[in-house]
Write an enzyme that holds these catalytic residues in place. Structure first.
Site, PDB file in Angstrom:
ATOM      1  N   SER A   1       2.470   4.255  -7.201  1.00 17.25           N
ATOM      2  CA  SER A   1       1.263   3.426  -7.288  1.00 17.25           C
ATOM      3  C   SER A   1       0.650   3.634  -8.668  1.00 17.25           C
ATOM      4  O   SER A   1       0.967   4.617  -9.347  1.00 17.25           O
ATOM      5  CB  SER A   1       0.259   3.855  -6.206  1.00 17.25           C
ATOM      6  OG  SER A   1      -1.030   3.331  -6.446  1.00 17.25           O
TER       7      SER A   1
ATOM      8  N   TYR B   1      -4.787   9.778  -1.159  1.00 13.97           N
ATOM      9  CA  TYR B   1      -3.742   8.850  -1.610  1.00 13.97           C
ATOM     10  C   TYR B   1      -3.362   9.146  -3.059  1.00 13.97           C
ATOM     11  O   TYR B   1      -2.178   9.183  -3.409  1.00 13.97           O
ATOM     12  CB  TYR B   1      -4.262   7.419  -1.464  1.00 13.97           C
ATOM     13  CG  TYR B   1      -3.279   6.330  -1.797  1.00 13.97           C
ATOM     14  CD1 TYR B   1      -2.374   5.872  -0.851  1.00 13.97           C
ATOM     15  CD2 TYR B   1      -3.272   5.734  -3.055  1.00 13.97           C
ATOM     16  CE1 TYR B   1      -1.478   4.859  -1.145  1.00 13.97           C
ATOM     17  CE2 TYR B   1      -2.388   4.719  -3.362  1.00 13.97           C
ATOM     18  CZ  TYR B   1      -1.491   4.280  -2.405  1.00 13.97           C
ATOM     19  OH  TYR B   1      -0.606   3.271  -2.712  1.00 13.97           O
TER      20      TYR B   1
END
Length: 256
Positions: free
Chosen positions: A147, A160
């Site tokens: 990501s 995350y």
């Protein structure tokens, strides 16, 4: 005849592929002629995806195996089943992931652990089980889905961010140990991608304007934007690419 980016005769397992980005990546690999193994936890949704894929690509090239990517025993049994009943796994795409939005001072330990388990530990568990067999064959491709939070951080997504940063370094650790056996391990780092899971962010006028303004390409990404890089990293066209993180983010991470 196999082409530089063709995957005919290859078996590709994509975790978390019954919907969203994982489903798009599985579609791209199937378009490149791979045999696809779909994965998810929701048996009904997984079977629906398998049926749709089978109609498009042929039932002989599409399979579905439901298992929990965070459960060591389920991972071991699933990989053994795939290898014995479907074929040797040539390509693994570690895509399974979840998000949990809450500030670090308020996040519960159980939620912290759950995010790390799904986004990071699962890649270790599935990657390790698949690599044990790839090592014996002297070939294989592993693509980890990272990501922009691999390199960047925003408030309320600390677990995350930690998991995706860890996934980058897990990619490097896998490379250090497995590249000598003919296995290429790399990662793709999506920017902000418009999916059903991010629809609420797209609908937030303020946040949407910030994303469009912050991204040089001036738009959200789509799951289809990730297809080409993943197919490339799954093909023999990337046979000397090892340990890299390819950012597919419209330029977000290269500007201030």
């Amino acid at each position: 005849m196999d082409t530089l980016f063709g995957l005919r005769g290859r078996v590709a397992l994509v975790t978390g592929s019954s919907r969203g980005i994982g489903r798009e990546l599985a579609t791209a690999l199937a378009d490149a002629d791979a045999t696809i193994v779909l994965n998810g936890l929701d048996a009904d949704r997984l079977e629906s995806a398998r049926a749709e894929f089978a109609t498009r690509f042929g039932a002989e090239r599409v399979f579905a195996v439901a298992f929990d990517v965070t459960d060591e025993s389920q991972v071991s049994a699933a990989v053994e089943h795939i290898e014995s009943e479907i074929g040797p796994i040539d390509v693994l795409v570690n895509n399974a992931g979840i998000q949990h939005r809450v500030s670090l001072v308020d996040v519960a330990l159980a939620d912290w652990q759950r995010v790390l388990d799904v986004n990071l530990t699962s890649a270790f568990l599935v990657g390790r089980e698949v690599a044990r067999r790839m090592i014996g064959r002297g070939a294989g491709k592993v693509v980890n889905i990272c990501s922009v939070q691999t390199d960047l951080a925003r408030p309320t997504i600390g677990p995350y961010t930690a998991a995706k940063g860890g996934l980058r370094n897990l990619t490097r650790a896998m490379t250090a140990e497995w590249a000598g056996y003919g296995i290429q391990v790399n990662a793709v780092a999506p920017g902000y991608i418009h999916t059903e899971m991010t629809q609420n962010l797209v609908d937030d006028e303020r946040f949407n304007s910030w994303i469009v303004g912050r991204t040089p390409a001036a738009r959200w990404g789509t799951p289809a934007d990730l297809a080409g890089p993943v197919v490339w990293l799954s093909s023999r066209g990337s046979d000397f690419v090892n340990g890299q993180v390819v950012f597919v983010d419209g330029g977000m991470t290269v500007v201030v």
